[in-house]
Each structure stands twice: as C-alpha cells, then as structure tokens.
Design a protein around this motif. Structure first.
Motif, PDB file in Angstrom:
ATOM      1  N   THR A  14      69.608  62.017  48.675  1.00 58.25           N
ATOM      2  CA  THR A  14      69.352  62.254  50.097  1.00 58.25           C
ATOM      3  C   THR A  14      68.417  61.189  50.667  1.00 58.25           C
ATOM      4  O   THR A  14      68.625  60.690  51.781  1.00 58.25           O
ATOM      5  N   SER A  84      83.679  54.891  52.701  1.00 56.96           N
ATOM      6  CA  SER A  84      82.719  55.140  53.770  1.00 56.96           C
ATOM      7  C   SER A  84      82.789  54.040  54.825  1.00 56.96           C
ATOM      8  O   SER A  84      82.685  54.309  56.027  1.00 56.96           O
ATOM      9  N   ILE A 119      83.243  65.926  55.727  1.00 56.17           N
ATOM     10  CA  ILE A 119      81.883  66.244  55.253  1.00 56.17           C
ATOM     11  C   ILE A 119      81.945  67.283  54.148  1.00 56.17           C
ATOM     12  O   ILE A 119      81.284  67.153  53.108  1.00 56.17           O
ATOM     13  N   TYR A 121      84.431  67.993  52.162  1.00 56.06           N
ATOM     14  CA  TYR A 121      85.033  67.362  50.979  1.00 56.06           C
ATOM     15  C   TYR A 121      83.980  66.584  50.187  1.00 56.06           C
ATOM     16  O   TYR A 121      83.879  66.707  48.954  1.00 56.06           O
ATOM     17  N   ALA A 122      83.181  65.771  50.888  1.00 52.15           N
ATOM     18  CA  ALA A 122      82.161  64.966  50.212  1.00 52.15           C
ATOM     19  C   ALA A 122      81.105  65.849  49.563  1.00 52.15           C
ATOM     20  O   ALA A 122      80.714  65.617  48.408  1.00 52.15           O
ATOM     21  N   VAL A 123      80.651  66.880  50.279  1.00 55.21           N
ATOM     22  CA  VAL A 123      79.615  67.765  49.749  1.00 55.21           C
ATOM     23  C   VAL A 123      80.121  68.534  48.539  1.00 55.21           C
ATOM     24  O   VAL A 123      79.392  68.738  47.562  1.00 55.21           O
ATOM     25  N   LEU A 188      80.006  59.012  47.595  1.00 53.44           N
ATOM     26  CA  LEU A 188      80.244  60.284  48.277  1.00 53.44           C
ATOM     27  C   LEU A 188      79.135  60.586  49.275  1.00 53.44           C
ATOM     28  O   LEU A 188      79.389  61.156  50.341  1.00 53.44           O
ATOM     29  N   GLY A 189      77.896  60.218  48.942  1.00 53.07           N
ATOM     30  CA  GLY A 189      76.802  60.410  49.882  1.00 53.07           C
ATOM     31  C   GLY A 189      76.987  59.588  51.145  1.00 53.07           C
ATOM     32  O   GLY A 189      76.767  60.074  52.265  1.00 53.07           O
ATOM     33  N   ALA A 192      79.750  61.162  53.267  1.00 50.71           N
ATOM     34  CA  ALA A 192      79.252  62.301  54.044  1.00 50.71           C
ATOM     35  C   ALA A 192      78.460  61.825  55.258  1.00 50.71           C
ATOM     36  O   ALA A 192      78.580  62.385  56.349  1.00 50.71           O
ATOM     37  N   ALA A 195      80.883  60.445  57.847  1.00 54.97           N
ATOM     38  CA  ALA A 195      81.644  61.534  58.458  1.00 54.97           C
ATOM     39  C   ALA A 195      80.785  62.296  59.458  1.00 54.97           C
ATOM     40  O   ALA A 195      81.264  62.700  60.528  1.00 54.97           O
ATOM     41  N   LEU A 196      79.505  62.488  59.140  1.00 54.44           N
ATOM     42  CA  LEU A 196      78.596  63.148  60.069  1.00 54.44           C
ATOM     43  C   LEU A 196      78.399  62.299  61.319  1.00 54.44           C
ATOM     44  O   LEU A 196      78.367  62.820  62.445  1.00 54.44           O
TER      45      LEU A 196
END
Length: 229
Positions: A14, A84, A119, A121-123, A188-189, A192, A195-196
């Motif tokens: 994060t 991404s 989002i 999917y990534a999470v 993946l982070g 996400a 996507a956000l």
C-alpha cells in the motif's frame, strides 16, 4: 526492512502504490517516460536475448544458461506491469457495442461498474483474507502471500543463475524466486490504483470507459472522404 516486508506485506504494498500515485500526480510526464521506458527495455531485452540465443545455438552450438527462463520472466513482467499502463492509456480492448446503445446515464453506470470490477479483480488476486467477512473458510492466499512464502524460503529459479560476483552476497547460486515473483503483488497493486483512477475519471466525466475508445472508427470517419478530395 526485511522484517517489515515479511510481517506487513500489505502495508508495504500500500505504501509503495501510494508513493507511486503521489509521484505520478507530481510528475506525470516523468512517470509516463519511466513506464514507457521500462516497457521498451523489457521488450528489447526479450528480443535481444532470443536473437543472441538463436545465433549461439545454430552458429556456435552453444547457448546462454537460463535464457528461456529469463525470457519467460521478462514476458510475465511485461504483462503484469503493462496491464496497469494499458489501463492508464486506455489501450485494453473491449466490446462496448451494447452499452453504447443505452441512455447516457445508464452507459455511465455500466462504465463505473466496469472500473469497479477491475478493482475487485485486482484486490481478489492481491489478497483473499477479507473474503472471510462474506463467509469464506480459507484465509490468506493471493499474490502477497505467495510472494512472502518464497521470500522466506531460499528457493531458487530452475536455471537462472546470479553473476559470480553476486553469489556470495545472495547466499546461493540460483536467482531467488521472490526476485522474479515480486512483480505479482506490484503489478496487481498498480492495476488496482489505475482502475481506481479510471473510476474517478469516469464518475467526473473526464473519461468514458476503462477500455479503448472507438479510435479506429473515429479515424475512419475523419478520413472517409480523403481519397475523394
């Protein structure tokens, strides 16, 4: 630093994504150049490695140890990092023929849903413990746990070796698997995050969809009469 990575992998991821987002906001042009350069370097390395391997194999009856494995890893990095970036520049392909027939508010609702689905999917792939809140019986799982597992174990890749000057520092001859697999949670982070960003832009009316727009159709319409003129 190692203890933080192992004990707080989600927090570390994060923090990385948050820092990446801040840098992208402060210096968007520089970050775009960085992303495009990294993708170009990976592609160039893949092509160069394959070319050299073919020359060595058929010209000198030799080869580079671990070249096939390295090419597979580079290909995985290209996909996981590039997805991404593709979302950022609206390069992902999709079918939007049906939703474009809908009224504008409903079309926008489906566009927001599409971004939210990315989002989710990534999470889901990053970490699965939060699914216990919905009745799931398994804890953990996902890219973060997978990477941490290999970070704790000194397991090397099948054929890819460290250079001799790095082997003493690394503590083994073969490249650690966690070095290659770190792109799983990172990619993946970033997916996400993008996507956000796309969801917010769609909500604010700055963007239509998370997929590629009708650029080809627009170009055809713009140049329809060019030959006639």
């Amino acid at each position: 630093m190692t203890d933080i990575l192992v004990n707080f992998p989600l927090l570390t991821l994060t923090a990385f994504v948050g820092t990446y987002f801040i840098l992208d906001r402060l210096a968007p042009r520089a970050m775009a150049v960085l992303e495009e350069s990294l993708i170009a370097i990976i592609l160039a390395l893949m092509v160069l490695l394959a070319f050299v391997q073919v020359v060595l194999r058929y010209g000198f009856n030799s080869g580079i140890v671990g070249s096939l494995e390295l090419n597979r890893i580079l290909f995985a990095w290209l996909i996981l990092f590039g997805m991404s970036y593709g979302l950022k520049v609206s390069a992902h392909l999709g079918i939007d023929s049906v939703i474009r027939l809908l009224p504008r508010p409903l079309f926008r609702a489906f566009a927001v849903f599409g971004a939210a689905a990315v989002i989710l999917y990534a999470v889901l792939l990053i970490h699965g413990t939060w699914l216990t809140a919905f009745g799931a019986t398994t804890k953990g799982g996902g890219a973060v746990d997978y990477w941490v597992r290999f970070f704790r174990l000194p397991i090397g890749l099948d054929d890819l070796l460290y250079p001799e000057w790095m082997r003493e520092f690394a503590g083994q001859d073969r490249v650690h698997r966690w070095v290659a697999y770190i792109i799983l949670p990172v990619g993946l982070g970033l997916l996400a995050m993008r996507a956000l960003q796309a969801l917010v832009e769609i909500w604010q009316g700055q963007r239509e969809l998370v997929i590629a727009s009708h650029e080809a159709e627009e170009l055809v319409n713009e140049n329809r009469n060019i030959l006639r003129d």
